[in-house]
Design a protein around this motif. Sequence first.
Motif, PDB file in Angstrom:
ATOM      1  N   GLU A  39      12.466   7.521   0.039  1.00  0.00           N
ATOM      2  CA  GLU A  39      12.870   6.838  -1.193  1.00  0.00           C
ATOM      3  C   GLU A  39      14.112   5.976  -0.977  1.00  0.00           C
ATOM      4  OE1 GLU A  39      12.733   8.501  -5.098  1.00  0.00           O
ATOM      5  OE2 GLU A  39      11.629  10.255  -4.385  1.00  0.00           O
ATOM      6  N   TYR A  58       5.251   3.904  -1.245  1.00  0.00           N
ATOM      7  CA  TYR A  58       6.639   4.210  -0.865  1.00  0.00           C
ATOM      8  C   TYR A  58       6.683   5.377   0.120  1.00  0.00           C
ATOM      9  CZ  TYR A  58       7.136   8.695  -3.180  1.00  0.00           C
ATOM     10  OH  TYR A  58       7.022  10.025  -3.488  1.00  0.00           O
ATOM     11  N   GLY A  92      12.208   3.307  -2.201  1.00  0.00           N
ATOM     12  CA  GLY A  92      12.151   3.804  -3.563  1.00  0.00           C
ATOM     13  C   GLY A  92      11.859   2.732  -4.590  1.00  0.00           C
ATOM     14  N   GLY A 139      10.144  16.152  -2.445  1.00  0.00           N
ATOM     15  CA  GLY A 139      10.037  15.106  -1.425  1.00  0.00           C
ATOM     16  C   GLY A 139       9.776  15.644  -0.032  1.00  0.00           C
ATOM     17  N   LYS A 185       8.262   2.789  -5.686  1.00  0.00           N
ATOM     18  CA  LYS A 185       7.704   3.998  -6.271  1.00  0.00           C
ATOM     19  C   LYS A 185       7.415   3.783  -7.750  1.00  0.00           C
ATOM     20  CE  LYS A 185       8.519   8.961  -6.832  1.00  0.00           C
ATOM     21  NZ  LYS A 185       9.445  10.093  -6.638  1.00  0.00           N
ATOM     22  N   ASP A 209       1.814   9.735  -3.439  1.00  0.00           N
ATOM     23  CA  ASP A 209       2.577  10.667  -2.608  1.00  0.00           C
ATOM     24  C   ASP A 209       1.861  11.036  -1.304  1.00  0.00           C
ATOM     25  OD1 ASP A 209       4.785  10.761  -4.226  1.00  0.00           O
ATOM     26  OD2 ASP A 209       4.174  12.563  -5.305  1.00  0.00           O
TER      27      ASP A 209
END
Length: 279
Positions: A83, A65, A87, A115, A90, A246
């Motif tokens: 997101e 994501y 999102g 974020g 995720k 991430d």
Amino acid sequence: MAEPAEKKGNAIVETIKTVVYALLIAGLFRTLLFQPFWIPSGSMKDTLLIGDFLFVNKMSYGYSYASCPSIRIPAVGLDVDAEDFCGWSKGGNKRLFGSEPERGDVVVFRHPVTGSDYIKRLIGLPGDRVQIKEGVVIINGEAVKVEAAGTFTEEFAAQGPQRMLPRCANGAVGEGGTCEKEKFTETLPNGVSHSVLNIGNQRADNTGVYTVPEGHFFFMGDNRDNSTDSRFSQSVGGVGFVPFEDLIGRADRIMFSSAGRSMLFFWTWRSDRFFKGIN
């Protein structure tokens, strides 16, 4: 003779289609291949300086994501997060075509809580035990090799659009003075060598042992005494351990660099940093 209304209408439609196609291509390029990144702070000096501009290679570690673009233009109130686009994908800490990063990579990643995009050096892999003693990194009980490499100097002056002042090892030198930091070459267990800077004894120069969880990574800035990184927990504004999903990509090369408040100030360009590889 006046152009027919139908022809004018077709021209407008074609122009709109061209713009839409261009935006779609640009979005696809940014999502799948490379993302531009402008260095806003001094946490990675002297590897990266405030005002360095680079492209992040999103193909390095596969896609999650976090690979979707975030579009933030404060001047017009535009704030669309990755997101908001992706999102739905995720969770699960998985990546499509995922490839594990290597120790020593300079990585752009999303802060697990806020974020925001960060750029740091990967120090600890999943399962590693990482500790810092008197400023020296210890990985799985073994201290990394550190060699003195002289002194890093810069002018004590406001830097970049945020007008940030550097921190100096030689005290308060005053505006326009020479700001100094100790410079070392650090060699990680896999043989990757890079520059690190030291200001002096700091709280984060001596830590407990961090055990990196499975599927997570431990990051540090090269400007060790001026970096909010994995040594600090997310509860106190730090980065903590960063999940695999991430990661955005690897930074390989500086494309352009400007020491001024804007890239348009051509007299502040650092021509010696154009197309410079990142070690």
